[in-house]
Design an enzyme around this catalytic site. Structure first.
Site, PDB file in Angstrom:
ATOM      1  N   THR A   1     -24.271  22.256  33.068  1.00 56.39           N
ATOM      2  CA  THR A   1     -24.853  22.151  31.729  1.00 56.39           C
ATOM      3  C   THR A   1     -26.364  22.243  31.871  1.00 56.39           C
ATOM      4  OG1 THR A   1     -23.031  20.724  31.021  1.00 56.39           O
ATOM      5  CG2 THR A   1     -24.997  20.756  29.635  1.00 56.39           C
TER       6      THR A   1
ATOM      7  N   LYS B   1     -22.020  23.115  24.350  1.00 49.39           N
ATOM      8  CA  LYS B   1     -21.821  21.967  25.238  1.00 49.39           C
ATOM      9  C   LYS B   1     -22.825  20.861  24.959  1.00 49.39           C
ATOM     10  CE  LYS B   1     -20.425  19.400  28.658  1.00 49.39           C
ATOM     11  NZ  LYS B   1     -20.469  19.772  30.073  1.00 49.39           N
TER      12      LYS B   1
END
Length: 275
Positions: free
Chosen positions: A98, A173
């Site tokens: 991420t 995300k």
């Protein structure tokens, strides 16, 4: 299959999230090459049939599909600087970390110039879902890149969503993780309010888990004996909230999520900040 042969996979980032993802590739029958800064990490994978690369360049030269699941932007950048020059045209780079969406957009441009496919594919569900093959994979990239990556992703994915161009997987995300952090922050405040009103914390938690105030974030928070027990997860959520803030600005639409999460995240990592 790739051009009539088995896809040669490789994986970098064999931590609590990446390790079970890599193991799923082996279980699905994909030849797998691995590399780690600490060679002792590789033992369990070698025992299952993986090949240990001598370097990142060696790993890249052997693979049709390279997955990366290191912690942050700096880690992804350091790995890719060594990987990309050695990757073959027609191969694919998948970022499961991420990181900033803009970092993925830059990587996608570099890959395109080198004839390499690119997908940003952060995941949700944690190590348990990875081991079970039920991760949610949030994908950004071209239709062709997603189609090329899908046979590999299917080894660990329960749900794969193509959200748009490179970078959109990361955008989804960080929104998702910021909402998770906000829900945990609200759970922290709600149970504190219940206790202040003389309600037993455990009883309040059991009630809310079966009532309209419930959420997955609440259930996770309610299982914690104290906020610091979530220190590792809180540090990652704080990182992801910072990514959202960078993308949208301090007072952007994500501001309310940041504020809702702040109390819990501060409590979870407070002792760390005293050092």
């Amino acid at each position: 299959m790739m051009a009539g042969r088995t896809i040669q996979t490789a994986f970098v980032g064999l931590g609590s999230q990446g390790a079970p993802m890599a193991e799923r590739l082996l279980a699905a029958g994909f030849p797998l090459t691995v590399w780690a800064r600490r060679p002792e990490v590789l033992g369990p994978f070698i025992a299952q049939g993986a090949f240990a690369a001598a370097s990142l360049a060696d790993l890249a030269s052997r693979a049709d599909h390279v997955g990366i699941c290191v912690v942050d932007d700096a880690g992804v950048s350091a790995v890719c600087e060594q990987l990309l020059p050695a990757m073959q045209p027609g191969s694919l780079l998948a970022i499961h970390s991420t990181i900033l969406p803009e970092s993925c957009e830059r990587l996608a441009h570099r890959c395109e110039a080198a004839g390499i496919s690119f997908v940003d594919a952060p995941v949700s569900g944690g190590g348990g879902a990875a081991a079970a093959g039920t991760l949610t994979v949030m994908c950004g990239g071209t239709n062709d890149a997603i189609a090329q990556a899908r046979p590999v992703f299917d080894a660990f994915a329960g749900l794969l969503v193509h959200l748009g161009a490179a970078g959109t997987g990361q955008r989804a995300k960080i929104v998702n993780n910021s909402l998770m952090a906000a829900n945990m922050g609200l759970a922290h405040a709600a149970l504190a309010a219940a206790e202040a009103l003389g309600i037993d914390r455990k009883a309040a938690a059991e009630l809310i888990k079966e009532s309209s105030g419930r959420s997955f974030g609440f259930e996770v928070y309610a299982r914690l004996p104290y906020p610091e027990a979530f220190e590792h997860g809180a540090a990652l959520l704080r990182k992801d909230i910072a990514l959202l803030r960078t993308s949208l600005g301090v007072n952007g639409p994500g501001h309310v999520l940041n504020e809702a999460a702040a109390g819990f995240l501060d409590a979870a990592v407070h002792h760390e900040e005293k050092d």
